[in-house]
Scaffold this motif. Structure first.
Motif, PDB file in Angstrom:
ATOM      1  N   GLN A 161      27.517  72.302  31.416  1.00 55.81           N
ATOM      2  CA  GLN A 161      27.216  70.866  31.332  1.00 55.81           C
ATOM      3  C   GLN A 161      26.018  70.477  32.214  1.00 55.81           C
ATOM      4  OE1 GLN A 161      29.116  69.490  29.030  1.00 55.81           O
ATOM      5  NE2 GLN A 161      30.191  71.472  28.994  1.00 55.81           N
ATOM      6  N   PHE A 162      25.490  71.427  32.973  1.00 54.21           N
ATOM      7  CA  PHE A 162      24.420  71.089  33.923  1.00 54.21           C
ATOM      8  C   PHE A 162      23.039  71.381  33.335  1.00 54.21           C
ATOM      9  CE2 PHE A 162      28.144  71.152  36.464  1.00 54.21           C
ATOM     10  CZ  PHE A 162      27.907  70.213  37.441  1.00 54.21           C
ATOM     11  N   ASP A 163      22.042  70.783  33.948  1.00 54.23           N
ATOM     12  CA  ASP A 163      20.667  71.081  33.531  1.00 54.23           C
ATOM     13  C   ASP A 163      20.210  72.404  34.112  1.00 54.23           C
ATOM     14  OD1 ASP A 163      20.069  68.718  32.013  1.00 54.23           O
ATOM     15  OD2 ASP A 163      20.161  67.627  33.918  1.00 54.23           O
ATOM     16  N   SER A 164      20.738  72.760  35.283  1.00 52.66           N
ATOM     17  CA  SER A 164      20.356  74.023  35.884  1.00 52.66           C
ATOM     18  C   SER A 164      21.329  74.372  37.009  1.00 52.66           C
ATOM     19  CB  SER A 164      18.923  73.942  36.421  1.00 52.66           C
ATOM     20  OG  SER A 164      18.370  75.238  36.501  1.00 52.66           O
ATOM     21  N   ILE A 165      21.248  75.633  37.455  1.00 50.95           N
ATOM     22  CA  ILE A 165      22.154  76.110  38.508  1.00 50.95           C
ATOM     23  C   ILE A 165      21.315  76.731  39.626  1.00 50.95           C
ATOM     24  CG2 ILE A 165      24.074  77.676  39.044  1.00 50.95           C
ATOM     25  CD1 ILE A 165      24.567  77.755  35.932  1.00 50.95           C
ATOM     26  N   LEU A 166      21.667  76.383  40.857  1.00 53.11           N
ATOM     27  CA  LEU A 166      21.053  77.011  42.026  1.00 53.11           C
ATOM     28  C   LEU A 166      22.115  77.870  42.699  1.00 53.11           C
ATOM     29  CD1 LEU A 166      18.485  77.026  43.843  1.00 53.11           C
ATOM     30  CD2 LEU A 166      19.579  75.209  45.166  1.00 53.11           C
ATOM     31  N   LEU A 167      21.797  79.143  42.871  1.00 56.47           N
ATOM     32  CA  LEU A 167      22.779  80.085  43.427  1.00 56.47           C
ATOM     33  C   LEU A 167      22.276  80.614  44.772  1.00 56.47           C
ATOM     34  CD1 LEU A 167      25.290  82.005  43.019  1.00 56.47           C
ATOM     35  CD2 LEU A 167      23.725  83.568  41.873  1.00 56.47           C
ATOM     36  N   GLY A 168      23.159  80.641  45.773  1.00 53.08           N
ATOM     37  CA  GLY A 168      22.785  81.193  47.082  1.00 53.08           C
ATOM     38  C   GLY A 168      22.808  82.711  47.055  1.00 53.08           C
ATOM     39  N   ALA A 169      24.002  83.284  47.079  1.00 52.91           N
ATOM     40  CA  ALA A 169      24.131  84.749  47.044  1.00 52.91           C
ATOM     41  C   ALA A 169      25.568  85.118  46.708  1.00 52.91           C
ATOM     42  CB  ALA A 169      23.746  85.343  48.392  1.00 52.91           C
ATOM     43  N   ILE A 170      25.726  86.271  46.128  1.00 49.91           N
ATOM     44  CA  ILE A 170      27.058  86.790  45.792  1.00 49.91           C
ATOM     45  C   ILE A 170      27.218  88.168  46.443  1.00 49.91           C
ATOM     46  CG2 ILE A 170      28.500  87.669  43.896  1.00 49.91           C
ATOM     47  CD1 ILE A 170      28.361  84.604  43.983  1.00 49.91           C
ATOM     48  N   GLY A 171      28.377  88.416  47.078  1.00 54.80           N
ATOM     49  CA  GLY A 171      28.640  89.717  47.715  1.00 54.80           C
ATOM     50  C   GLY A 171      29.369  89.502  49.037  1.00 54.80           C
ATOM     51  N   HIS A 172      30.606  89.990  49.142  1.00 53.78           N
ATOM     52  CA  HIS A 172      31.443  89.722  50.311  1.00 53.78           C
ATOM     53  C   HIS A 172      31.923  91.052  50.884  1.00 53.78           C
ATOM     54  CE1 HIS A 172      34.667  88.161  52.766  1.00 53.78           C
ATOM     55  NE2 HIS A 172      34.323  86.922  52.479  1.00 53.78           N
ATOM     56  N   PRO A 173      31.827  91.235  52.212  1.00 59.43           N
ATOM     57  CA  PRO A 173      32.189  92.532  52.794  1.00 59.43           C
ATOM     58  C   PRO A 173      33.655  92.921  52.581  1.00 59.43           C
ATOM     59  CG  PRO A 173      31.684  90.903  54.510  1.00 59.43           C
ATOM     60  CD  PRO A 173      31.288  90.296  53.214  1.00 59.43           C
TER      61      PRO A 173
END
Ligand code: IPM
Ligand code: MN
Length: 361
Positions: free
Chosen positions: A66-78
């Motif tokens: 439903q959004f115009d765009s997505i801003l993603l920080g980071a994915i990956g958890h120790p």
């Protein structure tokens, strides 16, 4: 006034910190250039997975649509086994939202220490268009006789003509609009295909035929080059000034863009866009979650800021995107001591402030 609905997924590790700075600069850009941003935060990531066992649920995908765009920080958890969050969130979003282009500029900014001898910002300024849905990433494959000495593992690289053609079309269009001639940096717009036609004689044969057919019929104004991927790695180090726009499959694109990133000063500055030209795109710093720096305020947010600028460019706010990039140029050239975490001479949020203040003028 244009209003953009932006989903913000801070994600894991330093992801939320860098996303905050990107949002800060985005708000400054909105105020200056007269558009409106409506942000919604999502908590997809390792912490949520640990609590609920959920990565990116199907309902989450529907919400993101439903959004115009997505801003993603980071994915990956120790604390989470490798692959679970990457597949469950990042790759799921790319696949489900059909973000079939991964656009990765390789650009050396002023004042940035470059590991390549005698190379300047004029020399390192090209873009990799990485196909983002096919190849070894489709998950086709399996084991037989698993756990025995005769075990066999197969992982197939898969491409169909449709995927190749739509990626090439994007890349040719991009070369026409953003190639060296179009941005006043050369005489021609060039698209280089990166493949391995000497060994991957099916997949890259398909790519090469499709490339020349489309180029000859629809884009005769664009010069076509071909490079084997291994040689590409060599030229990326020795003569990056040769490159303009490169296009390649998913796996090679993944690998060469990490090499590209280190030649532009490392993960602190490398940005990428997962783009569905007809749908919802997602922009991210390509550096990962850097768990050991989490919460310390020392991580470099400029990659996230540059990813956000790419987002605005894709949304049609080209002037804002250019000005943000110029502000980043000023900050790397005049302010930061280094791009490395903890050695910038400023904290994460101070770097965001510097860009936002420069932008505001
Ligand atoms: C990237 C990353 C991902 C990829 C991983 C985290 C799945 O390396 O965005 O380049 O391989 O695409
Ligand atoms: Mn990668």
């Amino acid at each position: 006034m244009n209003t953009y609905k932006i989903a913000v997924i801070g994600g894991d590790g330093t992801g939320p910190e860098v996303a905050d700075e990107a949002v800060k600069v985005m708000d400054a850009a909105a105020a200056k250039f007269g558009f409106k941003i409506e942000k919604t935060n999502f908590d997809f990531g390792g912490e949520r997975y640990k609590k609920t066992g959920e990565t990116l649920p199907d309902s989450g995908v529907e919400e993101l649509r439903q959004f115009d765009s997505i801003l993603l920080g980071a994915i990956g958890h120790p604390d989470v086994a490798p692959g679970i969050l990457e597949k469950g969130i990042l790759l799921k979003a790319r696949f489900e939202l059909d973000q079939y282009i991964n656009l990765r500029p390789v650009k050396l900014f002023p004042g940035v220490e470059c590991p390549l001898k005698d190379k300047t910002p004029e020399d390192i300024d090209y873009v990799v268009v990485r196909e983002n849905t096919g190849d070894a990433y489709t998950g086709a494959g399996g084991f037989t006789l698993k756990g025995t000495p005769q075990e066999v593992a197969v992982q197939s690289s898969v491409y169909n003509r449709f995927q190749v053609d739509r990626c090439l079309k994007y890349a040719f269009e991009y070369a026409r609009s953003h190639g060296k001639k179009s941005r006043g940096a050369g005489k021609e717009n060039t698209l280089g295909l990166v493949g391995k036609t000497n060994v991957l004689t099916y997949i890259y044969d398909l790519w090469e035929r499709a490339f020349h057919e489309m180029g000859a019929t629809e884009y005769p104004d664009i010069r076509r080059d071909y490079y084997h991927v291994d040689a590409t790695c060599m030229w990326m180090v020795k003569s990056p000034e040769w490159f303009d726009v490169l296009v390649t499959g998913n796996m090679f694109g993944d690998i060469i863009t990490d090499l590209g990133a280190i030649t532009q000063g490392g993960m602190g500055i490398a940005a990428g866009g997962n783009i569905n030209p007809e749908g919802v795109s997602m922009f991210e710093p390509i550096g990962g979650s850097a768990p050991k720096y989490t919460g310390k305020g020392v991580i470099n947010p400029l990659a996230a800021v540059c990813a956000m600028a790419m987002m605005l460019d894709t949304l049609g706010e080209a002037e804002a995107a250019t000005e943000i990039e110029n502000a980043v140029r000023y900050v790397t050239g005049e302010k930061l001591e280094s791009l490395a975490a903890g050695r910038m001479g400023y904290s994460t949020s101070e770097v965001g402030d510097l860009v936002a203040e420069k932008l505001a003028g």
